[in-house]
Design a protein around this motif. Sequence first.
Motif, mmCIF file in Angstrom:
data_model
loop_
_atom_site.group_PDB
_atom_site.id
_atom_site.type_symbol
_atom_site.label_atom_id
_atom_site.label_comp_id
_atom_site.label_asym_id
_atom_site.label_seq_id
_atom_site.Cartn_x
_atom_site.Cartn_y
_atom_site.Cartn_z
ATOM 1 N N SER A 1 0.921 -1.234 -0.196
ATOM 2 C CA SER A 1 0.101 0.154 0.176
ATOM 3 C C SER A 1 0.840 1.197 -0.060
ATOM 4 N N ILE A 2 2.247 1.105 0.393
ATOM 5 C CA ILE A 2 2.895 2.420 0.583
ATOM 6 C C ILE A 2 3.620 2.254 -0.990
ATOM 7 N N ASP A 3 4.035 1.274 -1.343
ATOM 8 C CA ASP A 3 4.850 1.411 -2.783
ATOM 9 C C ASP A 3 4.527 -0.026 -3.422
ATOM 10 N N PRO A 4 3.442 -0.087 -4.279
ATOM 11 C CA PRO A 4 3.107 -1.299 -4.986
ATOM 12 C C PRO A 4 4.290 -1.910 -5.784
ATOM 13 N N TYR A 5 5.221 -1.216 -6.266
ATOM 14 C CA TYR A 5 6.386 -1.563 -7.253
ATOM 15 C C TYR A 5 7.543 -2.151 -6.486
ATOM 16 N N VAL A 6 7.716 -2.159 -5.127
ATOM 17 C CA VAL A 6 8.500 -2.544 -4.508
ATOM 18 C C VAL A 6 8.398 -4.009 -3.841
ATOM 19 N N ASN A 7 9.461 -4.970 -3.835
ATOM 20 C CA ASN A 7 9.114 -6.155 -3.485
ATOM 21 C C ASN A 7 8.902 -6.228 -1.913
ATOM 22 N N GLU B 1 11.104 2.735 6.105
ATOM 23 C CA GLU B 1 11.622 1.139 5.837
ATOM 24 C C GLU B 1 11.627 1.110 4.506
ATOM 25 N N VAL B 2 10.323 1.067 3.681
ATOM 26 C CA VAL B 2 10.342 1.020 2.195
ATOM 27 C C VAL B 2 11.083 1.919 1.685
ATOM 28 N N ALA B 3 11.339 3.332 1.875
ATOM 29 C CA ALA B 3 12.394 4.173 1.300
ATOM 30 C C ALA B 3 13.754 3.707 1.521
ATOM 31 N N LEU B 4 13.882 3.156 2.693
ATOM 32 C CA LEU B 4 15.396 2.780 2.969
ATOM 33 C C LEU B 4 15.764 1.472 1.751
ATOM 34 N N ALA B 5 14.700 0.738 1.913
ATOM 35 C CA ALA B 5 15.057 -0.651 0.990
ATOM 36 C C ALA B 5 14.908 -0.184 -0.615
ATOM 37 N N MET C 1 18.635 1.003 -0.752
ATOM 38 C CA MET C 1 19.514 -0.165 -0.605
ATOM 39 C C MET C 1 19.536 -1.128 -1.933
ATOM 40 N N GLU C 2 18.504 -1.099 -2.505
ATOM 41 C CA GLU C 2 18.316 -1.957 -3.762
ATOM 42 C C GLU C 2 19.112 -1.112 -4.750
ATOM 43 N N ARG C 3 18.790 0.114 -4.858
ATOM 44 C CA ARG C 3 19.513 1.082 -5.931
ATOM 45 C C ARG C 3 21.140 0.981 -5.662
ATOM 46 N N ALA C 4 21.515 0.916 -4.508
ATOM 47 C CA ALA C 4 22.859 0.967 -4.398
ATOM 48 C C ALA C 4 23.529 -0.457 -4.405
ATOM 49 N N HIS C 5 22.785 -1.583 -3.999
ATOM 50 C CA HIS C 5 23.140 -2.714 -4.174
ATOM 51 C C HIS C 5 22.104 -3.634 -4.758
ATOM 52 N N PRO C 6 22.046 -3.740 -6.092
ATOM 53 C CA PRO C 6 21.034 -4.520 -6.713
ATOM 54 C C PRO C 6 20.881 -6.009 -6.169
ATOM 55 N N GLY C 7 19.902 -6.660 -5.868
ATOM 56 C CA GLY C 7 19.625 -7.963 -5.474
ATOM 57 C C GLY C 7 19.819 -8.266 -4.117
#
Length: 86
Positions: free
Chosen positions: A9-15, A41-45, A48-54
């Motif tokens: 509900s915060i970001d439908p495009y984040v896993n 935490e969604v923003a942080l994730a 994190m994913e941008r900086a370290h994909p996967g």
Amino acid sequence: MSYRETIQSIDPYVNAVGVEYSMRLMYNTLDHLPREVFVGEVALAREMERAHPGSLQRIAISYREGWAYDRDEERIAKLREAAQCS
């Protein structure tokens, strides 16, 4: 509402699976956390994913939830596909 539904509900495009398990690394249990913490935490994730994909996938796998991560990636792909068709 489940943790994953809250995350979606915060970001439908984040896993949501990856975010949930990255939060569990920090907080262990999530029941006591207000929505504002989930937003942060969604923003942080995402960062994190941008900086370290996967990284979210690796965290989910470490909790033996790689299959759930993959399933959520399928959900996100369908969302993106639907958005492109609109």
